[in-house]
Design a protein around this motif. Structure first.
Motif, PDB file in Angstrom:
ATOM      1  N   ALA A  23     -11.850  10.982 -10.495  1.00 32.57           N
ATOM      2  CA  ALA A  23     -11.536  10.183 -11.678  1.00 32.57           C
ATOM      3  C   ALA A  23     -11.470  11.162 -12.843  1.00 32.57           C
ATOM      4  O   ALA A  23     -12.454  11.845 -13.143  1.00 32.57           O
ATOM      5  CB  ALA A  23     -12.612   9.131 -11.923  1.00 32.57           C
TER       6      ALA A  23
ATOM      7  N   LEU B 244     -15.078  10.396  -7.288  1.00 32.49           N
ATOM      8  CA  LEU B 244     -15.194   8.951  -7.195  1.00 32.49           C
ATOM      9  C   LEU B 244     -16.117   8.566  -6.040  1.00 32.49           C
ATOM     10  O   LEU B 244     -16.004   9.104  -4.944  1.00 32.49           O
ATOM     11  CB  LEU B 244     -13.796   8.364  -6.973  1.00 32.49           C
ATOM     12  CG  LEU B 244     -13.634   6.873  -7.123  1.00 32.49           C
ATOM     13  CD1 LEU B 244     -13.950   6.448  -8.549  1.00 32.49           C
ATOM     14  CD2 LEU B 244     -12.218   6.482  -6.777  1.00 32.49           C
TER      15      LEU B 244
ATOM     16  N   LYS C 201     -11.897  -2.251  -5.802  1.00 33.54           N
ATOM     17  CA  LYS C 201     -10.522  -2.330  -6.340  1.00 33.54           C
ATOM     18  C   LYS C 201     -10.494  -2.818  -7.795  1.00 33.54           C
ATOM     19  O   LYS C 201      -9.735  -2.290  -8.613  1.00 33.54           O
ATOM     20  CB  LYS C 201      -9.655  -3.249  -5.475  1.00 33.54           C
ATOM     21  CG  LYS C 201      -9.345  -2.671  -4.112  1.00 33.54           C
ATOM     22  CD  LYS C 201      -8.382  -1.519  -4.229  1.00 33.54           C
ATOM     23  CE  LYS C 201      -7.932  -1.071  -2.853  1.00 33.54           C
ATOM     24  NZ  LYS C 201      -7.098   0.103  -2.916  1.00 33.54           N
TER      25      LYS C 201
ATOM     26  N   LEU D 246     -11.784  -0.051 -10.081  1.00 34.80           N
ATOM     27  CA  LEU D 246     -10.797   1.025 -10.158  1.00 34.80           C
ATOM     28  C   LEU D 246      -9.649   0.634 -11.085  1.00 34.80           C
ATOM     29  O   LEU D 246      -9.205   1.441 -11.907  1.00 34.80           O
ATOM     30  CB  LEU D 246     -10.263   1.359  -8.764  1.00 34.80           C
ATOM     31  CG  LEU D 246     -11.261   1.997  -7.799  1.00 34.80           C
ATOM     32  CD1 LEU D 246     -10.661   2.069  -6.400  1.00 34.80           C
ATOM     33  CD2 LEU D 246     -11.692   3.368  -8.286  1.00 34.80           C
TER      34      LEU D 246
ATOM     35  N   GLU E  23      -8.385   2.430 -14.494  1.00 36.36           N
ATOM     36  CA  GLU E  23      -6.999   2.857 -14.736  1.00 36.36           C
ATOM     37  C   GLU E  23      -6.464   2.217 -16.015  1.00 36.36           C
ATOM     38  O   GLU E  23      -5.816   2.896 -16.825  1.00 36.36           O
ATOM     39  CB  GLU E  23      -6.124   2.485 -13.545  1.00 36.36           C
ATOM     40  CG  GLU E  23      -4.696   2.987 -13.673  1.00 36.36           C
ATOM     41  CD  GLU E  23      -3.912   2.746 -12.398  1.00 36.36           C
ATOM     42  OE1 GLU E  23      -4.042   3.557 -11.465  1.00 36.36           O
ATOM     43  OE2 GLU E  23      -3.197   1.725 -12.341  1.00 36.36           O
TER      44      GLU E  23
ATOM     45  N   PHE F 230      -6.500   8.807 -11.629  1.00 34.37           N
ATOM     46  CA  PHE F 230      -7.104   9.065 -10.327  1.00 34.37           C
ATOM     47  C   PHE F 230      -6.290  10.121  -9.589  1.00 34.37           C
ATOM     48  O   PHE F 230      -5.056  10.079  -9.574  1.00 34.37           O
ATOM     49  CB  PHE F 230      -7.201   7.782  -9.518  1.00 34.37           C
ATOM     50  CG  PHE F 230      -8.135   6.790 -10.152  1.00 34.37           C
ATOM     51  CD1 PHE F 230      -9.510   6.974 -10.103  1.00 34.37           C
ATOM     52  CD2 PHE F 230      -7.646   5.675 -10.820  1.00 34.37           C
ATOM     53  CE1 PHE F 230     -10.381   6.079 -10.699  1.00 34.37           C
ATOM     54  CE2 PHE F 230      -8.504   4.765 -11.420  1.00 34.37           C
ATOM     55  CZ  PHE F 230      -9.875   4.965 -11.362  1.00 34.37           C
TER      56      PHE F 230
ATOM     57  N   ALA G 294      -4.607   3.300  -8.891  1.00 34.35           N
ATOM     58  CA  ALA G 294      -5.858   2.661  -8.467  1.00 34.35           C
ATOM     59  C   ALA G 294      -5.624   1.743  -7.268  1.00 34.35           C
ATOM     60  O   ALA G 294      -6.432   1.707  -6.336  1.00 34.35           O
ATOM     61  CB  ALA G 294      -6.467   1.879  -9.625  1.00 34.35           C
TER      62      ALA G 294
END
Length: 131
Positions: free
Chosen positions: A9, A20, A25, A28, A32, A38, A52
């Motif tokens: 990250a 990370l 999800k 993430l 983002e 990422f 992500a």
């Protein structure tokens, strides 16, 4: 074909990056959306920027120190519980110095009970899971 061994990250504003560890999800995507970039690292040493939505925990994942993305509310909740613990402890050690972050009547009636209650609230946050 190279395999992904870990994700990084990267915060372009602070110019910092860390490995990370959390592959949730939703978290993430929030990262983002907040500007985190990422980066996938492959077993041949190459890297590439990934979205992500495309991140999947690698089967050869190495958790040798990284960062877990959390929302500010996660930190705020734990900070408040920690401050309440120290306020309750201060009331026991030096009643004239303690700040009132817990119910004042409860603190005056039983400062040790107030400390134990604040400590239990803090422990409950840890027992609830570290994300």
């Amino acid at each position: 074909m190279a395999k992904i061994v870990r994700y990084w990250a990267h915060d372009p504003v602070g110019n910092i990056e860390n490995m990370l560890q959390n592959f949730d999800k939703e978290q993430l995507q929030k990262g983002e959306d907040a500007g985190i970039v990422f980066v996938a690292e492959y077993d041949d040493g190459t890297r590439s920027i990934v979205k992500a939505a495309d991140i999947v925990e690698p089967t050869t994942f190495s958790n040798d120190g990284g960062v877990t993305l959390v929302l500010p509310s996660y930190v705020d909740e734990r900070t408040s519980a920690t401050v309440a613990c120290f306020d309750a402890l201060a009331e026991i050690v030096n009643p004239s110095v303690a700040a009132a972050s817990t119910d004042e009547a409860e603190t005056q009636a039983d400062p040790i009970g107030a400390f134990m209650a604040a400590l239990e609230k803090l422990r409950a946050l840890k027992a609830g899971g570290e994300e």
